[in-house]
Design a protein around this motif. Sequence first.
Motif, PDB file in Angstrom:
ATOM      1  N   ALA A 197       0.846  -1.134   0.054  1.00  0.00           N
ATOM      2  CA  ALA A 197       0.043   0.071   0.085  1.00  0.00           C
ATOM      3  C   ALA A 197       0.839   1.155   0.029  1.00  0.00           C
ATOM      4  O   ALA A 197       1.718   1.456   0.798  1.00  0.00           O
ATOM      5  CB  ALA A 197      -0.874  -0.085   1.048  1.00  0.00           C
ATOM      6  N   VAL A 198       0.591   2.079  -1.006  1.00  0.00           N
ATOM      7  CA  VAL A 198       1.219   3.316  -1.054  1.00  0.00           C
ATOM      8  C   VAL A 198       0.508   4.518  -1.026  1.00  0.00           C
ATOM      9  O   VAL A 198      -0.476   4.695  -1.551  1.00  0.00           O
ATOM     10  CB  VAL A 198       2.048   3.324  -2.370  1.00  0.00           C
ATOM     11  N   PHE A 199       0.829   5.588  -0.199  1.00  0.00           N
ATOM     12  CA  PHE A 199       0.065   6.869  -0.067  1.00  0.00           C
ATOM     13  C   PHE A 199       0.992   7.951  -0.448  1.00  0.00           C
ATOM     14  O   PHE A 199       2.235   7.868   0.100  1.00  0.00           O
ATOM     15  CB  PHE A 199      -0.087   6.994   1.332  1.00  0.00           C
ATOM     16  N   THR A 200       0.651   8.797  -1.306  1.00  0.00           N
ATOM     17  CA  THR A 200       1.384   9.780  -1.690  1.00  0.00           C
ATOM     18  C   THR A 200       1.320  11.290  -1.339  1.00  0.00           C
ATOM     19  O   THR A 200      -0.073  11.626  -1.189  1.00  0.00           O
ATOM     20  CB  THR A 200       1.747   9.985  -3.303  1.00  0.00           C
ATOM     21  N   GLN A 201       1.940  12.109  -1.333  1.00  0.00           N
ATOM     22  CA  GLN A 201       1.912  13.275  -1.174  1.00  0.00           C
ATOM     23  C   GLN A 201       2.726  14.242  -2.081  1.00  0.00           C
ATOM     24  O   GLN A 201       4.114  13.922  -1.949  1.00  0.00           O
ATOM     25  CB  GLN A 201       2.196  13.899   0.406  1.00  0.00           C
ATOM     26  N   GLY A 255      16.483  14.505  -9.439  1.00  0.00           N
ATOM     27  CA  GLY A 255      15.152  14.019 -10.285  1.00  0.00           C
ATOM     28  C   GLY A 255      15.269  12.467 -10.720  1.00  0.00           C
ATOM     29  O   GLY A 255      14.480  12.098 -11.816  1.00  0.00           O
ATOM     30  N   LYS A 256      16.247  11.501 -10.163  1.00  0.00           N
ATOM     31  CA  LYS A 256      16.338  10.363 -10.492  1.00  0.00           C
ATOM     32  C   LYS A 256      14.777   9.772 -10.417  1.00  0.00           C
ATOM     33  O   LYS A 256      14.231   9.704  -9.499  1.00  0.00           O
ATOM     34  CB  LYS A 256      17.420   9.644  -9.689  1.00  0.00           C
ATOM     35  N   GLU A 257      14.415   8.789 -11.389  1.00  0.00           N
ATOM     36  CA  GLU A 257      13.084   8.108 -11.383  1.00  0.00           C
ATOM     37  C   GLU A 257      13.391   6.980 -10.404  1.00  0.00           C
ATOM     38  O   GLU A 257      14.417   6.292 -10.731  1.00  0.00           O
ATOM     39  CB  GLU A 257      12.861   7.697 -12.703  1.00  0.00           C
ATOM     40  N   VAL A 258      12.312   6.577  -9.733  1.00  0.00           N
ATOM     41  CA  VAL A 258      12.397   5.670  -8.788  1.00  0.00           C
ATOM     42  C   VAL A 258      10.759   4.920  -8.949  1.00  0.00           C
ATOM     43  O   VAL A 258       9.948   5.634  -9.039  1.00  0.00           O
ATOM     44  CB  VAL A 258      12.520   6.125  -7.117  1.00  0.00           C
ATOM     45  N   GLN A 259      10.914   3.664  -9.039  1.00  0.00           N
ATOM     46  CA  GLN A 259       9.566   3.078  -9.148  1.00  0.00           C
ATOM     47  C   GLN A 259       9.335   2.000  -8.404  1.00  0.00           C
ATOM     48  O   GLN A 259      10.057   1.544  -7.571  1.00  0.00           O
ATOM     49  CB  GLN A 259       9.599   2.076 -10.724  1.00  0.00           C
ATOM     50  N   ARG A 260       7.873   2.035  -7.847  1.00  0.00           N
ATOM     51  CA  ARG A 260       7.642   1.306  -6.658  1.00  0.00           C
ATOM     52  C   ARG A 260       6.229   0.489  -7.217  1.00  0.00           C
ATOM     53  O   ARG A 260       5.190   1.205  -7.747  1.00  0.00           O
ATOM     54  CB  ARG A 260       7.176   2.104  -5.384  1.00  0.00           C
ATOM     55  N   GLU A 261       6.475  -0.676  -7.042  1.00  0.00           N
ATOM     56  CA  GLU A 261       5.129  -1.538  -7.104  1.00  0.00           C
ATOM     57  C   GLU A 261       4.046  -1.286  -6.131  1.00  0.00           C
ATOM     58  O   GLU A 261       4.375  -0.984  -4.891  1.00  0.00           O
ATOM     59  CB  GLU A 261       5.528  -3.003  -7.306  1.00  0.00           C
ATOM     60  N   PHE A 262       3.038  -1.458  -6.486  1.00  0.00           N
ATOM     61  CA  PHE A 262       1.965  -1.270  -5.339  1.00  0.00           C
ATOM     62  C   PHE A 262       0.585  -2.275  -5.682  1.00  0.00           C
ATOM     63  O   PHE A 262       0.181  -2.671  -7.020  1.00  0.00           O
ATOM     64  CB  PHE A 262       1.098   0.116  -5.472  1.00  0.00           C
ATOM     65  N   ASP A 263      -0.127  -2.635  -4.648  1.00  0.00           N
ATOM     66  CA  ASP A 263      -1.374  -3.347  -4.853  1.00  0.00           C
ATOM     67  C   ASP A 263      -2.502  -2.283  -4.516  1.00  0.00           C
ATOM     68  O   ASP A 263      -3.533  -2.488  -5.049  1.00  0.00           O
ATOM     69  CB  ASP A 263      -1.477  -4.350  -3.989  1.00  0.00           C
ATOM     70  N   PHE A 264      -2.444  -1.191  -3.477  1.00  0.00           N
ATOM     71  CA  PHE A 264      -3.286  -0.303  -3.061  1.00  0.00           C
ATOM     72  C   PHE A 264      -2.514   1.034  -3.288  1.00  0.00           C
ATOM     73  O   PHE A 264      -1.340   1.232  -3.055  1.00  0.00           O
ATOM     74  CB  PHE A 264      -3.928  -0.503  -1.842  1.00  0.00           C
ATOM     75  N   LEU A 265      -3.108   2.157  -4.095  1.00  0.00           N
ATOM     76  CA  LEU A 265      -2.442   3.443  -3.999  1.00  0.00           C
ATOM     77  C   LEU A 265      -3.447   4.656  -3.980  1.00  0.00           C
ATOM     78  O   LEU A 265      -4.458   4.491  -4.447  1.00  0.00           O
ATOM     79  CB  LEU A 265      -1.733   3.480  -5.230  1.00  0.00           C
ATOM     80  N   HIS A 266      -3.008   5.404  -2.844  1.00  0.00           N
ATOM     81  CA  HIS A 266      -3.781   6.799  -2.571  1.00  0.00           C
ATOM     82  C   HIS A 266      -3.039   7.824  -3.003  1.00  0.00           C
ATOM     83  O   HIS A 266      -1.980   7.988  -2.699  1.00  0.00           O
ATOM     84  CB  HIS A 266      -4.288   6.817  -1.179  1.00  0.00           C
ATOM     85  N   VAL A 267      -3.428   8.426  -3.864  1.00  0.00           N
ATOM     86  CA  VAL A 267      -2.807   9.717  -4.525  1.00  0.00           C
ATOM     87  C   VAL A 267      -3.189  11.014  -4.190  1.00  0.00           C
ATOM     88  O   VAL A 267      -4.489  11.331  -4.451  1.00  0.00           O
ATOM     89  CB  VAL A 267      -2.948   9.462  -6.315  1.00  0.00           C
ATOM     90  N   VAL A 268      -2.371  11.764  -3.972  1.00  0.00           N
ATOM     91  CA  VAL A 268      -2.986  13.305  -3.665  1.00  0.00           C
ATOM     92  C   VAL A 268      -2.286  13.912  -4.968  1.00  0.00           C
ATOM     93  O   VAL A 268      -0.977  14.121  -4.932  1.00  0.00           O
ATOM     94  CB  VAL A 268      -2.369  13.809  -2.435  1.00  0.00           C
ATOM     95  N   PRO A 269      -3.154  14.355  -5.809  1.00  0.00           N
ATOM     96  CA  PRO A 269      -2.398  15.100  -7.063  1.00  0.00           C
ATOM     97  C   PRO A 269      -1.689  16.639  -6.739  1.00  0.00           C
ATOM     98  O   PRO A 269      -2.067  16.968  -5.713  1.00  0.00           O
ATOM     99  CB  PRO A 269      -3.544  15.198  -7.877  1.00  0.00           C
TER     100      PRO A 269
END
Length: 441
Positions: A180-184, A272-286
């Motif tokens: 589960a990933v939560f973003t800001q 600004g190097k790109e980093v990828q994360r796998e998720f099964d659940f994602l909550h995004v704050v645009p």
Amino acid sequence: MAGVVLRSSLARAPSKVPSLLSRSYATSTPARAHHRVVVVGGGTAGITAAAQLKRTPQLANSDVAILDPAPPGWTLVGSGLKPLDGMKRPLADVVPTGVKHYPLTVSTFEPENNVVKTSEGVNVSYDYLVVAPGLETNFAGVSGLQEALADPTSLVSSIYSHKTVEQVWRNIQGFKKGKAVFTQPAGVIKCAGAPQKILWMALSQWNRNGVRGDIDATFATGAASMFAVPKYSEALERLRRERNVDGLFQHNLVAVDAKNKVATFKNLADNGKEVQREFDFLHVVPPQKPWDWVAKSPLADAAGWVDVDKATTRHNKYANVFSIGDASSLPNSKTAAAITSQAPVLVENLLAIMEGRKPAAAYDGYASCPLLTGHNELMLCEFKYGGVPKETFAGVFGSQDQPMRIFYHLKKDLFPTVYWNSFLKGTWFGPKGWSKPSSLS
């Protein structure tokens, strides 16, 4: 208070306005109109300012108008604590009595001529202008996000859209296992604590469901720490570690691949190097930004905010223009609670200008973030300019960097009632409650 906001069916949809306006409105509205005070924005800041202005003896019989672009966002709904129907009302129901409402879309400002132009061709002139239209939520700013949100099976959702806010809690309740990933996002957003509120409430619900041990949680933020105020940031960092949440700091979400369940971030600390994360659940704050018609106007500073003095809320160039709320350049947190202290200062200083006096009222930067940290607990973060705590209840309950149940019930049970019945009616003054600050009486 943040997260309890207004909605307008005409918000930012100029192409639909003519078909939605009644025939009587369309035929009775002239191509030009003039008002003593014009308020741009029908959200919390605009409604509150208009309500307080109409309550002053000097303006009780004067004409005040609102032009409305009202943006939405809900945290109590997304965290499962309130139904959506209870947290929205038609804008027409909350416009203060005696205030003219124009459901029109602003296209540009002409402050040299004291005119606001609209996309519908109606020019509204003014003696005094209050600019409070909030921020634009930029879902297109994250590649693939709009497509992911449109698919309810993606387990991608956001409290910042009325279309997906209810889906947030459904996703949380149904999630049993995985990443589960939560973003800001980096930069300014409406209610800086909202991304964490959903994180903590999700963890609390997963503990209740007995599945927390099967879920790997990550909080990925474009900021360098958990919160901008050091005292509360340290407390929230302790919670993050205690509750076994991975922290990705200065990682800004730039793309969502819902099909392959991959979120792409830019590491701001590593060029600004790109980093990828796998998720099964994602909550995004645009990401969020000033509206273009504000940012590109003569009223804006270099960053796109309405350029006002941080103490008086008066424009730095145009003496008859004021601004509060999210669109202003006031260098503090963008919360509804901040408006409770900004609005009385604006009103007092606007009246002073009208009467030929020097603006003397000063806003100290007070803002509050009622930060849900789980069921039946909340950290009431209150602070002023400079990240200095300004805690209302510290003398009663002790330091407010500790989550407390009493604050949880203030947020869940008291604040929504106060919002609808006092805040928007111009009779609520934040830390002072129903008592107008003595310096402004």
